[in-house]
Design an enzyme around this catalytic site. Structure first.
Site, PDB file in Angstrom:
ATOM      1  N   CYS A  78      48.690  44.671  38.613  1.00 18.10           N
ATOM      2  CA  CYS A  78      47.806  43.520  37.839  1.00 18.10           C
ATOM      3  C   CYS A  78      48.479  42.294  37.485  1.00 18.10           C
ATOM      4  CB  CYS A  78      46.395  43.912  37.265  1.00 18.10           C
ATOM      5  SG  CYS A  78      45.080  42.646  37.838  1.00 18.10           S
ATOM      6  N   HIS A  91      45.326  48.613  38.423  1.00 17.52           N
ATOM      7  CA  HIS A  91      45.277  49.484  37.288  1.00 17.52           C
ATOM      8  C   HIS A  91      45.313  50.744  37.418  1.00 17.52           C
ATOM      9  CE1 HIS A  91      44.168  45.857  34.591  1.00 17.52           C
ATOM     10  NE2 HIS A  91      43.968  45.345  35.398  1.00 17.52           N
ATOM     11  N   GLU A  93      46.962  53.096  34.838  1.00 13.90           N
ATOM     12  CA  GLU A  93      47.195  53.731  34.163  1.00 13.90           C
ATOM     13  C   GLU A  93      45.268  53.960  33.917  1.00 13.90           C
ATOM     14  OE1 GLU A  93      45.872  49.414  32.884  1.00 13.90           O
ATOM     15  OE2 GLU A  93      46.606  50.309  34.524  1.00 13.90           O
TER      16      GLU A  93
END
Length: 201
Positions: free
Chosen positions: A81, A177, A179
């Site tokens: 990002c 994202h 994560e």
């Protein structure tokens, strides 16, 4: 095989989530805030967050050249990002008051900030990613898109006709994202690529 030591740029944004994902895979993790923190690392993740804030802090902490030197010495980079924006050659859509946004210029792409809308337009989708068996659940939050991809840059994933994950050599960038989902496969691939420490002066 000794687990690689991987850094996460820890100036702002979702660096703790990346750290937790990497540690869950057995990697040794260093939070990087100064150039000297890059010593002995094999890879560095530039997390999501707010790219203009991250760029300002990279200037404040004198990190631009150390990160470029880390890559030149053999280090692997992955930007997610906002981190993807920092890696790109050309950045479009920065607020006018900031002028031209600084970047590391290590990935020959043009990136459009907030290509999929504002925070309220955030969404999750199952995304086919080259190299993975089965779709990856991708979280898009004020996500950019790669509107131009240079020669030698491989498109690993697309959404709505736009490139959202790319790689060139030791530099990977994803607009979403990874994560923020329980799926650790992209982090696992990055750990596998980070084979050996990089000697830095």
């Amino acid at each position: 095989m000794t687990a690689p030591r991987i850094g996460v740029l820890a100036l702002q944004g979702a660096f703790r989530e990346h750290r937790q994902r990497l540690e869950g895979l057995g990697a040794a993790v260093t939070e990087v805030r100064l150039g000297r923190d890059l010593g002995g690392l094999s890879g560095l993740i530039l997390p999501g967050g707010e790219s203009t804030t991250m760029a300002r802090l990279m200037t404040e902490y004198d990190l631009w050249e150390p990160v470029r030197a880390f890559h030149a010495a053999g280090g692997h980079l992955w930007g997610t990002c906002a981190g993807a924006i920092l890696l790109s050659r050309d950045v479009q859509g920065a607020p006018p008051q900031f002028g031209r946004q600084d970047s590391l210029n290590l990935l020959d792409v043009t990136v459009q900030r907030n290509a999929f809308g504002r925070q309220i337009d955030s969404f999750t989708t199952d995304l086919p990613v080259r190299g993975l068996d089965g779709a990856f659940t991708a979280v898009f939050i004020r996500a950019p898109a790669f509107t131009r991809v240079g020669d030698g840059v491989e498109v690993l994933a697309e959404y709505g006709g736009q490139a959202v994950m790319v790689r060139a050599g030791r530099v990977t960038a994803s607009a979403f994202h990874p994560e923020l989902t329980p799926d650790a496969r992209l982090h696992e691939l990055f750990v596998q690529r980070c084979a050996a420490p990089v000697p830095l002066a």
